[in-house]
Design an enzyme around this catalytic site. Structure first.
Site, PDB file in Angstrom:
ATOM      1  N   GLN A 120       8.190  -0.041  -6.799  1.00  0.00           N
ATOM      2  CA  GLN A 120       7.807  -1.334  -6.221  1.00  0.00           C
ATOM      3  C   GLN A 120       8.220  -2.428  -7.211  1.00  0.00           C
ATOM      4  OE1 GLN A 120       3.676  -2.735  -5.815  1.00  0.00           O
ATOM      5  NE2 GLN A 120       4.088  -3.257  -3.676  1.00  0.00           N
ATOM      6  N   TYR A 190       1.398 -12.441  -5.295  1.00  0.00           N
ATOM      7  CA  TYR A 190       2.253 -12.427  -6.482  1.00  0.00           C
ATOM      8  C   TYR A 190       3.470 -13.337  -6.246  1.00  0.00           C
ATOM      9  CZ  TYR A 190      -0.797  -8.635  -8.014  1.00  0.00           C
ATOM     10  OH  TYR A 190      -1.897  -7.906  -8.387  1.00  0.00           O
ATOM     11  N   CYS A 361     -12.373   9.571  -0.063  1.00  0.00           N
ATOM     12  CA  CYS A 361     -12.628   8.387  -0.887  1.00  0.00           C
ATOM     13  C   CYS A 361     -13.856   7.714  -0.291  1.00  0.00           C
ATOM     14  CB  CYS A 361     -11.428   7.444  -0.809  1.00  0.00           C
ATOM     15  SG  CYS A 361     -11.818   5.768  -1.336  1.00  0.00           S
TER      16      CYS A 361
HETATM   17  C1  LIG Z   1      -6.306   0.842  -8.428  1.00  0.00           C
HETATM   18  C2  LIG Z   1      -5.460   0.138  -7.411  1.00  0.00           C
HETATM   19  C3  LIG Z   1      -4.253  -0.436  -7.795  1.00  0.00           C
HETATM   20  C4  LIG Z   1      -3.457  -1.060  -6.834  1.00  0.00           C
HETATM   21  N1  LIG Z   1      -2.220  -1.535  -7.212  1.00  0.00           N
HETATM   22  C5  LIG Z   1      -1.373  -2.012  -6.267  1.00  0.00           C
HETATM   23  C6  LIG Z   1      -0.024  -2.304  -6.591  1.00  0.00           C
HETATM   24  O1  LIG Z   1       0.436  -2.054  -7.689  1.00  0.00           O
HETATM   25  N2  LIG Z   1       0.774  -2.829  -5.622  1.00  0.00           N
HETATM   26  C7  LIG Z   1       0.310  -3.050  -4.353  1.00  0.00           C
HETATM   27  O2  LIG Z   1       1.073  -3.531  -3.513  1.00  0.00           O
HETATM   28  N3  LIG Z   1      -0.951  -2.718  -4.006  1.00  0.00           N
HETATM   29  C8  LIG Z   1      -1.790  -2.190  -4.926  1.00  0.00           C
HETATM   30  N4  LIG Z   1      -3.046  -1.764  -4.554  1.00  0.00           N
HETATM   31  C9  LIG Z   1      -3.430  -1.804  -3.122  1.00  0.00           C
HETATM   32  C10 LIG Z   1      -3.092  -0.457  -2.465  1.00  0.00           C
HETATM   33  O3  LIG Z   1      -1.716  -0.241  -2.410  1.00  0.00           O
HETATM   34  C11 LIG Z   1      -3.677  -0.369  -1.039  1.00  0.00           C
HETATM   35  O4  LIG Z   1      -3.090  -1.378  -0.265  1.00  0.00           O
HETATM   36  C12 LIG Z   1      -5.185  -0.536  -1.027  1.00  0.00           C
HETATM   37  O5  LIG Z   1      -5.775   0.289  -1.997  1.00  0.00           O
HETATM   38  C13 LIG Z   1      -5.779  -0.218   0.349  1.00  0.00           C
HETATM   39  O6  LIG Z   1      -5.489   1.099   0.734  1.00  0.00           O
HETATM   40  P1  LIG Z   1      -6.574   2.290   0.635  1.00  0.00           P
HETATM   41  O7  LIG Z   1      -7.795   1.820   1.327  1.00  0.00           O
HETATM   42  O8  LIG Z   1      -5.898   3.438   1.302  1.00  0.00           O
HETATM   43  O9  LIG Z   1      -6.824   2.517  -0.821  1.00  0.00           O
HETATM   44  C14 LIG Z   1      -3.884  -1.146  -5.495  1.00  0.00           C
HETATM   45  C15 LIG Z   1      -5.096  -0.585  -5.136  1.00  0.00           C
HETATM   46  C16 LIG Z   1      -5.873   0.071  -6.067  1.00  0.00           C
HETATM   47  C17 LIG Z   1      -7.156   0.727  -5.636  1.00  0.00           C
HETATM   48  S1  SF4 Z   2     -13.229   5.416  -7.292  1.00  0.00           S
HETATM   49 FE1  SF4 Z   2     -11.807   4.429  -5.914  1.00  0.00          FE
HETATM   50  S2  SF4 Z   2     -10.608   6.116  -5.129  1.00  0.00           S
HETATM   51 FE2  SF4 Z   2     -12.389   7.050  -6.019  1.00  0.00          FE
HETATM   52  S3  SF4 Z   2     -13.870   7.230  -4.379  1.00  0.00           S
HETATM   53 FE3  SF4 Z   2     -14.285   5.276  -5.347  1.00  0.00          FE
HETATM   54  S4  SF4 Z   2     -13.024   3.816  -4.194  1.00  0.00           S
HETATM   55 FE4  SF4 Z   2     -12.274   5.839  -3.690  1.00  0.00          FE
END
Ligand SMILES: Cc1cc2nc3c(=O)[nH]c(=O)nc-3n(C[C@H](O)[C@H](O)[C@H](O)COP(=O)(O)O)c2cc1C
Ligand code: SF4
Length: 664
Positions: A120, A190, A361
């Protein structure tokens, strides 16, 4: 259990249907790139790189572990294209040639498991700080982000051209390292979003002033990246479809931008939402109080505007929901971020129908994003192996041991789970008539369903792994001896102790713990919550929702300060909306049958005041229960003490300590 809430997690109810998730596990295509399934690991900064932005053994171990679990597409974390664009201290870099060999190892790890992998391309713009980069942040316009509060420097047209070249070089390096695609980070506020959005771009030259001009930077970045990687190489663009700030990008804007990007040859859109200033609305990285699949409508909206594949993301936790989104044509790929931190084997287990074995999660945001935002490496509260993959790859022991575990909370159950998986014979003893400990208490509060999900998973594992559980039994050294234990793990948590103040034993005082487990009740309208930790604040939330007139009194300067990011902001918002009064820097010095006497704020003891109180909820300190450890040592057992029995802390540390104790 007085606080039990009805909870409906969107999509989870289908999970017991033994569908094969045929849509989710069908092959996909982005440009000419074929993928083995539709599951994407979205970019997540882990803070596992070194100071140079290079891949470390820890990073490699993590990617190897994730790839082994069956995900089809891995998008590596936001990786800075130039040092002034670094967003986190230990983020990966694509800024220099010497980063390529390490990145190549990640490619090999993914390819070995049949996954495709990309980078990315990232520049933080104004959403970073000089503490991280050593330089003043740059931006299209000199407008500070209110969460960072540092004035950025507006860049000249010449500097814009240099930046575009840096994106192009980072893309070339990605291709040289062997990656299968690149994703351009145009989301989350960003640098690229800063140019796209009237919220952050007030330029009046060719890079600002109209929709077309604000789009120019993104268009030129896409053009330069395409030139660097050639026509057959997939380029994905990540967008915040709704920026969720006044004068920010709207769904209409994003649809127009996406159409333009498609015309320019972008091969897929990855649809997220928000920026730093709207982060606390709880969409971008949704906490447990928000519904599952909350950003899917944004993906659906973009999909209706373009013909290229669309990746949906956002608390898509269950395979059934993921499959449903693909089957009904809302999106073409599903990104599951935190779900893979919680269980890298989620894809494999889903495909094999082992639904009850998936560790979901729980959207607590504690181990992952809260740690990241406080400059630590990313862990997972539910899964101690994340970030500790090398440690957990330890080879199996030579012989089975008999393990005695005292306490059936998170630390005890996780210790039992790991010890059993390593082939040991485990007996777990719990004084109460149920398992769960602190998890059960936490899940009794509103907006906290995740804690009972984790409890259910751990209890399920006790059964699945054949662990002997003795409920209603007090753990003693004698019992450990009788069980023939060779190793003992003490995980009996902590007890609450109220402060020694006059009136603390009054009938109108209840301990928060007793309230949560249903052994005490609230009477009357006016409630004083004594203590401003996360538990006190959440009890106030719950009681105010039930119509009580609630005041939190705390000697601290803030409330719920140990709470996870977003969770805290949403909680404070609810408290304010419901009129909960918060007295910080204030101490209760006496309790009577209908009021409390207080001093403060601050150190001023000279002005005692009083507050009417029908009930006082004491939500104050806890003390570790570690006495059993000495008894066990006396009878010659090898003893580990874990979780709150060492020191009352969060579940994240309890789980990790439990897992480590079981790892012999
Ligand atoms: C620890 C962490 C770091 C993240 N870093 C990025 C990143 O580097 N680039 C980005 O576009 N999104 C980043 N995100 C957002 C995730 O890509 C994703 O959109 C978000 O966690 C929601 O998806 P989920 O509910 O499946 O976790 C980050 C999320 C988390 C939890
Ligand atoms: S720490 Fe982050 S990844 Fe792990 S259960 Fe909690 S929300 Fe999900």
């Amino acid at each position: 259990m007085i606080f039990a809430e009805n909870y409906f997690s969107f999509g989870r109810r289908y999970d017991n249907n033994m569908t094969k998730f045929a849509s989710l596990f069908s092959p996909g295509k982005i440009g000419m790139l074929e993928t083995k399934n539709r599951l994407v690991m979205p970019p997540m900064v882990l803070n596992y790189a070194d100071e140079m932005g290079h891949v470390t053994p820890k990073y490699l171990a993590h990617i190897e572990r994730v790839a082994r679990g069956g995900v089809g597409i891995i998008v590596l974390e936001a990786s800075f294209i130039r040092p002034d664009g670094r967003g986190f201290a230990k983020e990966l870099g694509l800024h220099a040639e010497d980063a390529i060999p390490g990145l190549g190892q990640l490619v090999e790890a993914a390819h070995a498991q049949g996954a495709v992998i990309g980078t990315q391309l990232f520049h933080a713009g104004r959403q970073t700080s000089s503490k991280i980069t050593g330089m003043q942040p740059i931006a299209p316009s000199p407008i500070p982000d209110s969460t960072i509060n540092e004035m950025p420097r507006a860049i000249s047209i010449e500097e814009i051209k240099d930046l575009i070249e840096a994106y192009s070089q980072a893309a070339r390096r990605s291709k040289e390292a062997g990656f299968d695609f690149v994703e351009i980070h145009g989301a989350h506020g960003y640098l690229i979003t800063q140019f796209l959005s009237p919220f952050s771009n007030t330029r009046d030259d060719e890079y600002g002033g109209s929709d077309e001009k604000r789009m120019r930077f993104a268009i030129e970045v896409v053009g330069a990246v395409r030139e660097a990687v050639g026509s057959g190489f997939p380029v994905i663009f990540r967008i915040s479809a709704d920026e969720m700030v006044p004068n920010g990008l709207t769904l209409e804007d994003s649809a127009n931008i996406s159409k333009k990007l498609e015309e320019l040859g972008v091969n897929a859109m990855h649809v997220s939402s928000g920026n730093y200033e709207s982060f606390s609305r709880g969409y971008m990285i949704a906490p447990m109080s928000m519904p599952d699949g909350l950003e899917v409508p944004f993906a659906e909206w973009i999909k209706s505007s373009v013909g290229i594949p669309v990746i949906a993301v956002g608390k898509i936790r269950s395979p059934a929901l993921a499959d449903d989104i693909i089957r009904t044509g809302k999106a073409d790929f599903i990104a599951i971020g935190r779900s893979l931190l919680a269980d890298p084997d989620w894809p494999k287990k889903a495909q094999e129908g082992r639904m009850e074995q998936i560790r979901y999660c729980i959207a607590c945001n504690e181990g992952c994003i809260t740690r990241l935002l406080s400059d630590q490496d990313v862990w997972c509260t539910a899964n101690p192996e994340t970030s500790h993959e090398e440690e957990f790859a330890k080879s199996l022991p030579e012989r089975e041991l008999r393990v005695f575990i005292a306490g059936g909370g998170p630390a005890g159950m996780e210790a039992a789970r790991i010890a059993a998986l390593r082939g040991h014979r485990v007996v777990l003893v719990e004084e109460r008539d149920h398992l769960g400990g602190a998890l059960l208490l936490a899940s009794m509060l509103p907006q906290r369903p995740g804690w009972s999900e984790l409890r259910d998973y751990l209890v399920g594992e006790m059964k699945r792994l054949g662990i002997t559980v003795r409920l209603g039994t007090t753990a003693t050294a004698e019992l450990a001896k009788k069980e023939g234990a060779e190793v003992a793990i003490v995980a009996i948590g902590a007890s609450q102790y109220p402060p020694h103040i006059p009136g603390i034993k009054s009938k109108n005082v209840v301990l928060s713990r007793d309230l949560l487990d249903g052994s005490a009740r609230i009477s009357g309208e006016k409630v004083i919550v004594m203590g401003g930790g996360i538990s006190g604040a959440q009890i106030a939330d719950y009681l105010s929702r039930r119509g009580h007139d609630v005041t939190i009194v705390t000697a601290g300067r803030e409330i719920a300060k140990e709470s996870a990011v977003v969770v805290r902001e949403l909680l404070l918002d609810r408290l304010q909306q419901r009129g909960v009064k918060i007295l910080t820097g204030t101490r209760i010095i006496e309790i009577t049958k209908d009021k409390v006497l207080i001093v403060g704020p601050g150190d001023s003891d000279d002005l005692p005041g009083e507050l009417p109180a029908d009930t006082v909820v004491a939500s104050t300190g806890a003390k570790s229960n570690d006495g059993l450890a000495d008894e066990l040592r006396k009878v010659g057992k090898q003893v580990f003490i874990v979780g709150d029995a060492v020191k009352p802390r969060d579940v994240t540390h309890a789980m990790l300590e439990g897992a480590r104790a079981g790892l012999f």
